[in-house]
Scaffold this active site. Structure first.
Site, PDB file in Angstrom:
ATOM      1  N   ASP A  19       0.814  -1.213   0.000  1.00 47.01           N
ATOM      2  CA  ASP A  19       0.000   0.000   0.000  1.00 47.01           C
ATOM      3  C   ASP A  19       0.850   1.267   0.000  1.00 47.01           C
ATOM      4  OD1 ASP A  19      -1.884  -2.085   0.643  1.00 47.01           O
ATOM      5  OD2 ASP A  19      -3.241  -0.534   1.376  1.00 47.01           O
ATOM      6  N   ARG A  98       1.347   4.989  18.195  1.00 44.88           N
ATOM      7  CA  ARG A  98       0.958   5.989  17.190  1.00 44.88           C
ATOM      8  C   ARG A  98       1.359   7.416  17.547  1.00 44.88           C
ATOM      9  NH1 ARG A  98       1.330   2.606  13.402  1.00 44.88           N
ATOM     10  NH2 ARG A  98      -0.488   1.310  12.951  1.00 44.88           N
ATOM     11  N   ASP A 127      -6.266   4.184  13.337  1.00 37.61           N
ATOM     12  CA  ASP A 127      -4.906   4.696  13.214  1.00 37.61           C
ATOM     13  C   ASP A 127      -4.823   6.018  12.488  1.00 37.61           C
ATOM     14  OD1 ASP A 127      -3.760   2.763  14.766  1.00 37.61           O
ATOM     15  OD2 ASP A 127      -3.631   1.358  13.096  1.00 37.61           O
ATOM     16  N   SER A 183      -4.391  -8.509   7.839  1.00 31.45           N
ATOM     17  CA  SER A 183      -3.400  -7.450   7.944  1.00 31.45           C
ATOM     18  C   SER A 183      -2.856  -7.431   9.359  1.00 31.45           C
ATOM     19  CB  SER A 183      -4.024  -6.097   7.603  1.00 31.45           C
ATOM     20  OG  SER A 183      -4.868  -5.687   8.652  1.00 31.45           O
TER      21      SER A 183
END
Lengths: 413, 413, 413, 413
Positions: A19, A98, A127, A183
């Site tokens: 991606d 994050r 996210d 994922s």
């Protein structure tokens, strides 16, 4: 964007995967100059291979800061102090990394003079929120490019096949096999798995999905016993009583607990959680070291902290956990809860003995120089200064309200 | 008390042990007529032997009601609905039985016309409070005799030796050996161990202390997989996928989960907790079946309940757990929290698949006719009605406050 | 007590009234040496007359420390920062003074070498608890004599007549008239009235009961306008715009606000409240200055504090208020909440303009160097950086959960 | 939109003012067929004049349902039960009407077969959120047109002048004068004023801004005394003791309290509040009747409700208030809190006597058939069953924790 000589500069959070590689190429196509950025938060990666990829696909440069130490000391330790858990189960492994990644990304953006940052997070997840709230909080005028939310991007790449086709055209290697139809997100604290076959919450996760931990059934038949020492609510030493290993450096200590937890199958969960965006999602998480710490910290905290202080503090903990989950680390309210929680930890010190065995973490014993535990006071054989008749008065006064209520209702059995 | 023809009648909660046997004899000495009472809440006892003892030591009669069904349906089930846990760890096994025992004791007192009830709980513990708050709430004019808080009793029996001597003089059998130097409380839901050698919180509990559960290290090497079905937040069916056992009756179902949990070493904890009275105390608890249910119920609840409803509900849960711990089951506030929590459970229904293995309970899968989980909505491959650009607006608006705060502080990185 | 040469020394909280005068004499009768102690917390009293009385009735000495400044700075200011109110209405005027009085009493006890302290609070009220929790917290081995809870005292003085008779015999002057058939407690912050004719909650309080405030109906017909300036959540300056009076010293400032509030009839309430002991009680309170401050502080706090910080902080405020009401000022939990609340006040600064008129306090305007208020952002005429389409996304995402819920229920109107 | 024969039908919330008149014309221009809709929630309007306007500017029809009774019984009454206040001051007058207006708008949309609804709320406020969350919750597939968030609209009308010009071109009458440079929202419960000159939070509001209430300084010099009777937490009768007026019908009762409050200057506030969107905004609100009810309901609630039930309930109240403020009336969590709060009100009954005078509402007395107030228990002259020595035990046990803490710190004064 305008076709000027001076290209707009964007810092792209680049993982090396399909991606973000496509996004890198696409951003270049759109006329941006791209600085690739990958935070090393302890995930298991070949960073130099990723650097090569980034440069190959057109990044001006690739910046890979090592944030492991900061991650442990500035993010994981406060979470340990807060017994941080979201919705009773999730230890916030992704959510804690994050803000750190965003903070460094903004730092990079300022250093390279970029007015844009970009990321490859989907438009349905948490996210994107965590990245962007962090970015805006630290740099209110930064511009964020989130291709999966840009119609010109997501309309072009409507399915995985479109992306595969684009990758092929641009020399971007496809994932070798389809053997892992889900994922994942990985850092030092945890690995999470979601999507793909995991989207059906009634479909059991494959046995071999996890990376950091063995299946408890395959863990050793002999337990390991650790003594974990805390000061101010954070671990400062771990001794493995089985082999006398001793670690004290924060980063090493955390990695060591990961190793212990990992080989004993600790910290795997299969949950459905509520995203900030409002939808329910199913994930498989593994968080070996932090699970051991949560168990041990809870024990030493109850042992050393006054009951009523802890009630106030646990309410702050809940709020902290939700703030972190939702991406509000760099908010005034999260600064405030962290500050208060940290204050509560001043006397949270001592040693906890834990047994780790086939997925379980069992408290065996604890001691502290500053416990409020008083074995003489609690003893059934020692009266001490305690006067048992006081308890009778205590009960009678507590019953006063209940008796009045009963009388009002004439409600005896 | 006055030496009248008409003796005062007291209902004594009688366990058959040394303490309550001595209390029985002592109450007779003080001129009371004693009706002995023992609630069968599923503890492992020879009830007829206890009956014989009570009569031998002078009780007018011995009443042993079977409360197991009520215990499960009226006390354990509400605790399951509330995910009830005190101080993050204790599942309230003793605390939940006390109000039931008190309620029945008051019923007996009314039936036999007693104006007194008596119990052998110590003056430092929670159980005296739970018994007596229950008693006063249901019968405001009842009088409670708590010998361990009466100076004429505790001054006479200052150590265990005084009690042993008194027992010897009155033909009360002494505990055969000193091999179990701790005290315990047992019912269907759990067994707790405390005092004696356990008073030192840094002294590890003996390996063989537990009665309901095996040590995880001695549990079978092969997991068992259960499907637990819930309706309105309580389990209505358990199917063991390993051997196809199926149970539906509430009492049988709970006992079956105890059996599964017990043989797989589930639900053992070693904790220090904060008593209502204000002191810290250390206990070893085992709660096999309820631990499985807590895990499964949490899963189906998050799966089926709206996120924000659950936040409100979890706050009520905490309050409920503290009310129960402190003995306020029959209080207006606990009636209110139970009522609200029950309401929240109307759609908590579905099946949870759990694996039970060597002390651990692992969620594998779940399904429900009324889940708010929408796999199409959450899917990374399906856009559906979800418009990803909305998320950008959502983030920007959430960031507004943070940006203002940052600007005020001129606090960019 | 033993009849030794060395008499036990007791520090008695002595008000000069009938009850504590009788207690003083009675303590002497019991063989104690009595040091009388009266805290000057700003009540309107003839302290020297009370000193003379104490000595006349046998006190070895009378100690009257002036605690007004400490009261304002260490107790009232934290309450202002916390917007402290119990059960939505009571500003804690008595509850805030008690820990200060207890702290000084313990200090006196240590100085004079007393191992006892005594007070005349009743056995049904909150003040006994506040005094004694303070005393025990600061001096764990102090012994407390609370005559109204000692059977030898309360059995001797079963009604007011017994006390009157004892007073007469001992030359203690009786209250001159029965014109004020209620009891009161007064300090700088407030006066409270309860008992006597006020015990019937449906009986209206006499018009002339209050001492600090006029009846709003008798207040001036012209409002007064004040500008109150805050720093770190406490008032640092008050300017009366009507007559240009300006005060800055904390004690003077508070007294000045009392004067303004008092002459304008501010801060009178008639409430039923729930005592810690569990019973409901009715009181009339007047708290003029603090009521003005509560109104003004709330305004500047909302103006300068982030919304979410304030939500966390308001929850702490509630806990603080209950801690204070119940006498837990010197508890670890109250230390903790005070610490956290104080932290929240760092940017609570600015000026609030208030109008005071016939019982009402009305906010007119406010300004601050550190407000998060952004008039450009909020303006309906200025778009600024705000993008209104973001709000659409924000709403859609917030609606996601609701739409799913509706779909599940097929519950459209 | 497509230029088909079948025009898309939109229900427009139409106030008759400049903005929504322009929006009506603009929607027609865009090709929509418009049904105008105006909820009568008790605002002071010439509804027939508005109907004429709507038809004149091109609405197919104008629907004006009378929702006053529903507003009182289904929205204001639950708010009274909840003592609903946002950020300590705002009684939610606008926020409570929005879900009702949205519910009826959706009903109209279904009846006329419209797939769109439209409103004229700004893109920075709360009302857009309240309308749309209500709409989506009740009709998940409805489409919402919010012109002030549509670039094609707001780019065309960038300032008020653009709008004036458009109005002039389309025969839409301009506001006669600029004498009221602020915007307002009015319903039966309250009128709010914001924007324009009010945007500067340090600029005092004009004296004559309010419509429902007189300035307290102009209110009568003689108080009015009311007896308000409650059943299940809602008012069922008001008697004015001054003139013996008596009202019982819910709508009449509420309007009567508005009248009393209005003529006595009750319920005016000037506040800065935190919008859901994250910005601070300043408003002037007047809420006469509901302010009287809030005061009276709080009094009867404390009088009749158990202390601990009320603590649980007050926490739910806070959550309810925020849910309402943010537009989540039709959410599962608000349904749940309303349900629980309603349950808490079952015994909230009795009569409260209040004095209303120049802006103030003063409680004078209260009585109830189901109060937990026990004047014998609380009396200082009656011992009753209360044993004061119990309080000593109660205090000692409560002090236990504090003494341990002090010892640990060796922290005596």
């Amino acid at each position: 964007m305008a076709d000027t000589d001076m290209k707009d500069l964007v810092v792209l959070a680049y993982s090396g995967g399909l991606d973000t590689s496509c996004i890198l190429v696409w951003l270049k196509e759109q006329g941006y100059e791209v600085v690739a950025y990958l935070a090393n938060v302890g995930q298991d990666e070949d960073f130099e291979a990723i650097r090569a990829k980034a440069l190959k696909f057109g990044a001006t440069k690739m910046i890979i800061p090592d944030l492991k130490k900061e991650f442990v000391e500035e993010f994981i330790w406060p979470a340990v102090q807060a017994n941080a858990v979201y919705e009773d189960r999730y230890l916030l492994g992704t959510a804690l990394a994050r803000p750190l990644i965003a903070r460094e990304m903004i730092k990079v953006a300022k250093e390279v003079g970029a007015s844009y940052v970009a990321h490859g997070a989907t438009g349905k997840g948490n996210d994107q929120i965590r990245f962007e709230l962090g970015a805006y909080a630290l740099h209110p005028t930064i511009k964020v490019l989130s291709p999966w939310r840009l119609p010109e991007f997501y309309n072009r790449f409507q399915g995985r096949d479109d992306l595969f086709e684009y990758a092929r055209m641009n020399g971007i290697p496809l994932p070798v096999t389809k053997s892992k139809p889900w994922s994942m997100d990985a850092n030092m604290m945890h690995v999470s798995y979601e999507s793909g076959v995991l989207e059906d919450p009634n479909h059991q996760a494959p046995d071999d999905i996890c990376q950091m931990t063995v299946n408890p059934e395959k863990a050793p038949d002999v337990p390991e016993v650790l003594v974990i020492e805390f000061e101010k609510g954070v671990p400062v030493k771990v001794i493995n009583k089985t082999d006398s290993t001793e670690v004290t450096d924060p980063l090493e200590l955390f990695l060591y607990l990961n190793q212990i937890g990992g080989r004993n199958g600790v910290g795997r969960i299969d949950i459905v959680e509520n995203r900030f965006i409002g939808m329910k999602s199913r994930g498989i998480y593994e968080t070996p070291g932090a699970t051991i710490l949560l168990t041990a910290h809870t024990d030493i905290e109850v042992f050393t902290m006054d009951r009523e202080v802890r009630k106030v503090k646990r309410s702050l903990d809940s709020q902290f956990s939700e703030q972190v989950y939702r991406g509000f680390w760099f908010s005034p309210e999260c600064e405030f809860t962290r500050f208060c929680i940290k204050k509560s930890q001043e006397s949270v010190e001592g040693k906890v003995t834990v047994k780790v065995y086939k997925g379980g973490v069992y408290i065996l014993a604890r001691e502290s120089p500053s416990s409020l535990y008083n074995d003489e006071l609690v003893s059934m054989n020692v009266q001490g200064e305690y006067n048992p008749t006081d308890a009778g008065g205590f009960i009678k006064i507590n019953a006063l309200r209940l008796r009045e209520y009963c009388r009002l209702r004439e409600n005896s059995v």
